[in-house]
Design a protein around this motif. Sequence first.
Motif, PDB file in Angstrom:
ATOM      1  N   ALA A 127       1.251  -1.037   0.348  1.00 59.02           N
ATOM      2  CA  ALA A 127       0.426   0.177   0.131  1.00 59.02           C
ATOM      3  C   ALA A 127       1.222   0.645   0.276  1.00 59.02           C
ATOM      4  O   ALA A 127       0.779   2.146  -0.773  1.00 59.02           O
ATOM      5  CB  ALA A 127      -0.662  -0.210   0.948  1.00 59.02           C
ATOM      6  N   LEU A 128       1.609   1.312   1.074  1.00 58.87           N
ATOM      7  CA  LEU A 128       2.730   2.161   0.927  1.00 58.87           C
ATOM      8  C   LEU A 128       3.625   2.439  -0.495  1.00 58.87           C
ATOM      9  O   LEU A 128       3.723   4.434  -0.680  1.00 58.87           O
ATOM     10  CB  LEU A 128       3.609   2.430   2.049  1.00 58.87           C
ATOM     11  CG  LEU A 128       4.469   3.433   2.350  1.00 58.87           C
ATOM     12  CD1 LEU A 128       3.480   4.817   2.932  1.00 58.87           C
ATOM     13  CD2 LEU A 128       5.693   3.059   3.299  1.00 58.87           C
ATOM     14  N   GLY A 129       3.912   1.559  -0.668  1.00 59.88           N
ATOM     15  CA  GLY A 129       4.879   1.667  -2.093  1.00 59.88           C
ATOM     16  C   GLY A 129       3.918   2.072  -2.711  1.00 59.88           C
ATOM     17  O   GLY A 129       4.147   3.060  -3.860  1.00 59.88           O
ATOM     18  N   ASP A 130       2.159   2.021  -3.799  1.00 57.81           N
ATOM     19  CA  ASP A 130       1.721   2.716  -4.508  1.00 57.81           C
ATOM     20  C   ASP A 130       1.859   3.410  -4.239  1.00 57.81           C
ATOM     21  O   ASP A 130       1.220   4.381  -5.689  1.00 57.81           O
ATOM     22  CB  ASP A 130      -0.125   1.362  -4.390  1.00 57.81           C
ATOM     23  CG  ASP A 130       0.869   0.461  -4.746  1.00 57.81           C
ATOM     24  OD1 ASP A 130       1.589  -0.341  -5.473  1.00 57.81           O
ATOM     25  OD2 ASP A 130       0.247  -0.855  -4.205  1.00 57.81           O
ATOM     26  N   VAL A 131       0.739   4.150  -3.277  1.00 59.83           N
ATOM     27  CA  VAL A 131       0.543   5.564  -3.061  1.00 59.83           C
ATOM     28  C   VAL A 131       2.013   6.399  -2.953  1.00 59.83           C
ATOM     29  O   VAL A 131       1.931   7.327  -3.780  1.00 59.83           O
ATOM     30  CB  VAL A 131       0.773   5.994  -1.331  1.00 59.83           C
ATOM     31  CG1 VAL A 131      -0.018   7.512  -0.615  1.00 59.83           C
ATOM     32  CG2 VAL A 131      -0.908   5.187  -0.346  1.00 59.83           C
ATOM     33  N   LEU A 132       3.164   5.771  -2.164  1.00 60.62           N
ATOM     34  CA  LEU A 132       4.853   7.134  -3.019  1.00 60.62           C
ATOM     35  C   LEU A 132       4.558   7.127  -4.500  1.00 60.62           C
ATOM     36  O   LEU A 132       5.253   7.918  -4.749  1.00 60.62           O
ATOM     37  CB  LEU A 132       5.444   6.361  -2.441  1.00 60.62           C
ATOM     38  CG  LEU A 132       5.833   6.185  -0.654  1.00 60.62           C
ATOM     39  CD1 LEU A 132       7.238   5.791  -0.293  1.00 60.62           C
ATOM     40  CD2 LEU A 132       5.700   7.607  -0.082  1.00 60.62           C
ATOM     41  N   ALA A 133       4.149   5.560  -5.163  1.00 61.30           N
ATOM     42  CA  ALA A 133       4.506   5.700  -6.822  1.00 61.30           C
ATOM     43  C   ALA A 133       3.153   6.345  -7.555  1.00 61.30           C
ATOM     44  O   ALA A 133       3.819   6.787  -8.355  1.00 61.30           O
ATOM     45  CB  ALA A 133       4.104   4.046  -6.791  1.00 61.30           C
ATOM     46  N   HIS A 134       2.750   6.662  -7.020  1.00 58.36           N
ATOM     47  CA  HIS A 134       1.353   7.442  -7.321  1.00 58.36           C
ATOM     48  C   HIS A 134       1.812   8.802  -7.431  1.00 58.36           C
ATOM     49  O   HIS A 134       1.748   9.833  -8.273  1.00 58.36           O
ATOM     50  CB  HIS A 134      -0.178   7.571  -6.856  1.00 58.36           C
ATOM     51  CG  HIS A 134      -1.406   8.020  -7.530  1.00 58.36           C
ATOM     52  ND1 HIS A 134      -1.657   7.541  -8.755  1.00 58.36           N
ATOM     53  CD2 HIS A 134      -1.744   9.203  -6.951  1.00 58.36           C
ATOM     54  CE1 HIS A 134      -2.268   8.325  -8.774  1.00 58.36           C
ATOM     55  NE2 HIS A 134      -2.365   9.417  -7.499  1.00 58.36           N
ATOM     56  N   ILE A 135       2.002   9.510  -6.125  1.00 56.68           N
ATOM     57  CA  ILE A 135       3.082  10.659  -5.800  1.00 56.68           C
ATOM     58  C   ILE A 135       3.949  11.563  -6.627  1.00 56.68           C
ATOM     59  O   ILE A 135       3.744  12.057  -7.252  1.00 56.68           O
ATOM     60  CB  ILE A 135       3.201  11.004  -4.417  1.00 56.68           C
ATOM     61  CG1 ILE A 135       1.538  10.209  -3.916  1.00 56.68           C
ATOM     62  CG2 ILE A 135       3.329  12.572  -4.248  1.00 56.68           C
ATOM     63  CD1 ILE A 135       1.998  10.709  -1.449  1.00 56.68           C
ATOM     64  N   GLY A 136       5.178  10.206  -7.205  1.00 57.40           N
ATOM     65  CA  GLY A 136       5.673  10.323  -7.532  1.00 57.40           C
ATOM     66  C   GLY A 136       5.294  10.593  -9.257  1.00 57.40           C
ATOM     67  O   GLY A 136       5.938  11.897 -10.181  1.00 57.40           O
ATOM     68  N   GLN A 137       4.274   9.747  -9.841  1.00 54.50           N
ATOM     69  CA  GLN A 137       3.516   9.923 -10.938  1.00 54.50           C
ATOM     70  C   GLN A 137       3.201  11.590 -10.899  1.00 54.50           C
ATOM     71  O   GLN A 137       2.840  12.083 -12.506  1.00 54.50           O
ATOM     72  CB  GLN A 137       2.812   8.713 -11.501  1.00 54.50           C
ATOM     73  CG  GLN A 137       4.085   7.755 -11.845  1.00 54.50           C
ATOM     74  CD  GLN A 137       3.084   6.070 -11.783  1.00 54.50           C
ATOM     75  OE1 GLN A 137       1.295   6.605 -11.649  1.00 54.50           O
ATOM     76  NE2 GLN A 137       2.951   5.179 -11.965  1.00 54.50           N
ATOM     77  N   THR A 138       2.238  12.042  -9.984  1.00 59.43           N
ATOM     78  CA  THR A 138       1.342  12.571 -10.401  1.00 59.43           C
ATOM     79  C   THR A 138       2.447  14.769 -10.562  1.00 59.43           C
ATOM     80  O   THR A 138       2.521  15.012 -10.603  1.00 59.43           O
ATOM     81  CB  THR A 138       0.485  12.650  -9.395  1.00 59.43           C
ATOM     82  OG1 THR A 138      -0.154  11.998  -9.080  1.00 59.43           O
ATOM     83  CG2 THR A 138       0.214  14.283  -8.707  1.00 59.43           C
ATOM     84  N   MET A 139       3.335  13.530  -9.246  1.00 55.74           N
ATOM     85  CA  MET A 139       4.626  14.738  -9.895  1.00 55.74           C
ATOM     86  C   MET A 139       5.443  15.600 -10.598  1.00 55.74           C
ATOM     87  O   MET A 139       5.509  16.962 -11.642  1.00 55.74           O
ATOM     88  CB  MET A 139       5.389  15.141  -8.285  1.00 55.74           C
ATOM     89  CG  MET A 139       5.400  15.366  -6.802  1.00 55.74           C
ATOM     90  SD  MET A 139       4.345  16.842  -6.489  1.00 55.74           S
ATOM     91  CE  MET A 139       5.545  17.726  -7.059  1.00 55.74           C
TER      92      MET A 139
END
Length: 392
Positions: A127-139
């Motif tokens: 879960a945490l990795g998916d959230v961080l990956a999504h934040i990175g893609q959004t940035m």
Amino acid sequence: MPRSPEPGDRSLPAPGPGEAELVAAEGGARLSVRGEWTLAHHAALAEHVRALSAQVGAAQVATVDVEGLAALDTAGARLLHTLLGAERVGALLADETALPRERRALLKAVADALADPVTPAAPAGYALGDVLAHIGQTMVVFRRHLAGLTGFVGLILETAVRVAVQPRRWRMTSLVANLERTGFDAVPIIALLTFLVGAVVAFLGATVLANFGASIFTVDLVAYSFLREFGVLLAAIIVAGRTASSFTAQIGSMRANEEIDAIRVLGLDPIELLVLPRVYALLIALPMLTFVAMVSGIVGGMVVSATTLDISPALFLSRIQDNVALIHFYVGMAKAPVFAFLIAVIGCLEGFRVEGSAQSVGEHTTSAVVQSIFVVIVVDAIAALFCMEMGW
């Protein structure tokens, strides 16, 4: 007495577990494969293949003798492919007399599977990795949009400076047409909505301030809110939804129909022809619409004050004149050109990003409205903080 099979003797298959032997011969080495290459002998065969693979790879193997192959299954075919390599297996399959049809088909199926292995499914994330990956893609997407917007602003400014010194290239007809669509046609809806919002603000102020016996301060509340914030903000949001979407749809449809390419082929500049008139029109229209919004909102508050608080219009206007400084009007009006420029730039930029389909036009139109409203609110918040620090 039975004789032991010679290396070149093909009459008798070698019984028992499979084996391979590398024999030196004239014209190149010969690899002789004998016995049962099956799952029952897999462990011994794997060790044998591992020991012999280096020799086979280093030697110049001219022929592969499989006459002594007694049995073959999928596991044995896999080991045989490892020993011979893809090139020698291909040559062996090309010789229809070397192997029976069923063994050749089995070896070919194994070789094809090894040539195109099945890609294993990606491991499930957490879960945490998916959230961080999504934040990175959004940035990354945000950075790309910001870079594109900054570059487009620079292109518009460069074109504006170049065209400004050549009056014959000014597009006055297009400017007037866009001014009518973006400015005069929007006056009724902006006047009506800001009038209603001004009435609502006055109702809220009257309800709360009446408990403290300070109903007269409803006038100050309405005046401050519409002169500094609500007037320009409501006008900009309505224009963002109404005009930015229009700019994107117009330019996007032209791009989808390859009209932008036709303009470039004719030697014309799309920025000069399509973008500058829209930007100039909105720079003129939004300050006027902001003034209309301010007046309409104050009038709405004045009507409510006259009907519910017994504050006459004369008293209402007199209190505004005495208690509300002119700086608040200047602060509100100063935001209008900034908002107008950002809305026009975003609307035109999203139009140029359309890729050629009706779906792309709809997606970028939606994106233009969302981005415009978001940017307007963010810039307004920054301006409010700046004015508060400056004491304006």
